[in-house]
Design a protein around this motif. Structure first.
Motif, mmCIF file in Angstrom:
data_model
loop_
_atom_site.group_PDB
_atom_site.id
_atom_site.type_symbol
_atom_site.label_atom_id
_atom_site.label_comp_id
_atom_site.label_asym_id
_atom_site.label_seq_id
_atom_site.Cartn_x
_atom_site.Cartn_y
_atom_site.Cartn_z
ATOM 1 N N HIS A 43 106.242 78.702 9.569
ATOM 2 C CA HIS A 43 105.263 77.760 10.114
ATOM 3 C C HIS A 43 104.795 76.763 9.057
ATOM 4 C CE1 HIS A 43 103.973 80.721 13.507
ATOM 5 N NE2 HIS A 43 105.159 80.181 13.722
ATOM 6 N N ALA A 44 104.484 75.559 9.517
ATOM 7 C CA ALA A 44 103.951 74.508 8.653
ATOM 8 C C ALA A 44 102.482 74.285 9.001
ATOM 9 C CB ALA A 44 104.737 73.212 8.848
ATOM 10 N N TRP A 45 101.678 74.005 7.986
ATOM 11 C CA TRP A 45 100.241 73.784 8.152
ATOM 12 C C TRP A 45 99.821 72.566 7.329
ATOM 13 C CZ3 TRP A 45 96.790 76.871 10.952
ATOM 14 C CH2 TRP A 45 97.330 78.045 11.492
ATOM 15 N N ALA A 46 98.681 71.990 7.700
ATOM 16 C CA ALA A 46 98.111 70.892 6.922
ATOM 17 C C ALA A 46 96.597 71.021 6.915
ATOM 18 C CB ALA A 46 98.517 69.539 7.509
ATOM 19 N N VAL A 71 95.297 72.257 10.481
ATOM 20 C CA VAL A 71 96.190 71.843 11.554
ATOM 21 C C VAL A 71 97.496 72.633 11.455
ATOM 22 C CG1 VAL A 71 97.407 69.875 12.553
ATOM 23 C CG2 VAL A 71 95.205 69.527 11.458
ATOM 24 N N PHE A 72 97.890 73.251 12.564
ATOM 25 C CA PHE A 72 99.197 73.895 12.654
ATOM 26 C C PHE A 72 100.180 72.832 13.126
ATOM 27 C CE2 PHE A 72 102.399 75.778 15.472
ATOM 28 C CZ PHE A 72 103.058 76.575 14.557
ATOM 29 N N LEU A 130 96.319 68.570 1.919
ATOM 30 C CA LEU A 130 97.303 69.584 1.566
ATOM 31 C C LEU A 130 98.284 69.743 2.724
ATOM 32 C CD1 LEU A 130 97.119 72.889 -0.116
ATOM 33 C CD2 LEU A 130 97.475 73.035 2.333
ATOM 34 N N GLU A 131 99.543 69.962 2.406
ATOM 35 C CA GLU A 131 100.547 70.343 3.401
ATOM 36 C C GLU A 131 101.244 71.595 2.898
ATOM 37 O OE1 GLU A 131 102.967 66.802 4.036
ATOM 38 O OE2 GLU A 131 101.830 66.420 5.871
ATOM 39 N N ASP A 155 95.193 71.415 16.423
ATOM 40 C CA ASP A 155 93.967 71.673 15.678
ATOM 41 C C ASP A 155 93.671 73.171 15.662
ATOM 42 O OD1 ASP A 155 91.566 71.416 14.370
ATOM 43 O OD2 ASP A 155 90.473 70.672 16.119
ATOM 44 N N ALA A 156 93.543 73.736 14.455
ATOM 45 C CA ALA A 156 93.252 75.164 14.314
ATOM 46 C C ALA A 156 91.794 75.400 13.946
ATOM 47 C CB ALA A 156 94.171 75.780 13.261
#
Length: 136
Positions: free
Chosen positions: A85-88, A56-57, A98-99, A66-67
């Motif tokens: 950028h932040a991702w999870a 997830v972006f 994870l983040e 949703d990526a």
């Protein structure tokens, strides 16, 4: 950072018998990308867990985009992103595994992110709240 690699059979058994770490709680307030442009980064996520995950972006407003999915057992997905950028990585049930926080100026141009397996059963347990001082 640990890269995906072969493990001798005796080591695999020892690793499987050790308890998994607890899954990290989602950030509060929720993680978000920075509004600034940032430097380009090629992110490669490697799923070392035994279950598939959703990548997830997280936009500047915290909106989750949703990526796509990443298969288990060492599968990898690569994205062109930015260091702001932040991702999870989340399970299909929504548990955070994870983040990845934005790190402007502190991330290499090519960055490998290992997604380690964590204890999903413990993540589903409600957090234990301490009793109020007056309650006994």
């Amino acid at each position: 950072m640990q890269l995906c690699g072969g493990v001798a059979s005796g080591e695999a058994e020892a690793t499987q018998s050790q308890p998994l770490p607890r899954c990290p709680p989602a950030a509060s307030p929720p993680l978000a990308s920075l509004a600034t442009e940032g430097r380009p980064v090629r992110l490669t996520f490697i799923n070392l867990a035994r279950y598939p995950l959703r990548l997830v972006f997280l936009g500047a407003d915290g909106e989750a985009v949703d990526a796509g999915a990443i298969e288990p057992h060492g599968a990898a997905r690569t994205f062109d992103s930015a260091d702001t950028h932040a991702w999870a990585a989340r399970t299909f049930r929504g548990e955070t595994v994870l983040e990845l926080e934005p790190r402007p100026g502190d991330r290499p141009k090519r960055h490998i992110v290992d997604i380690e397996e964590c204890d999903l059963a413990a993540a589903r347990e409600p957090a234990k709240q301490p009793l109020h001082e007056g309650w006994r």
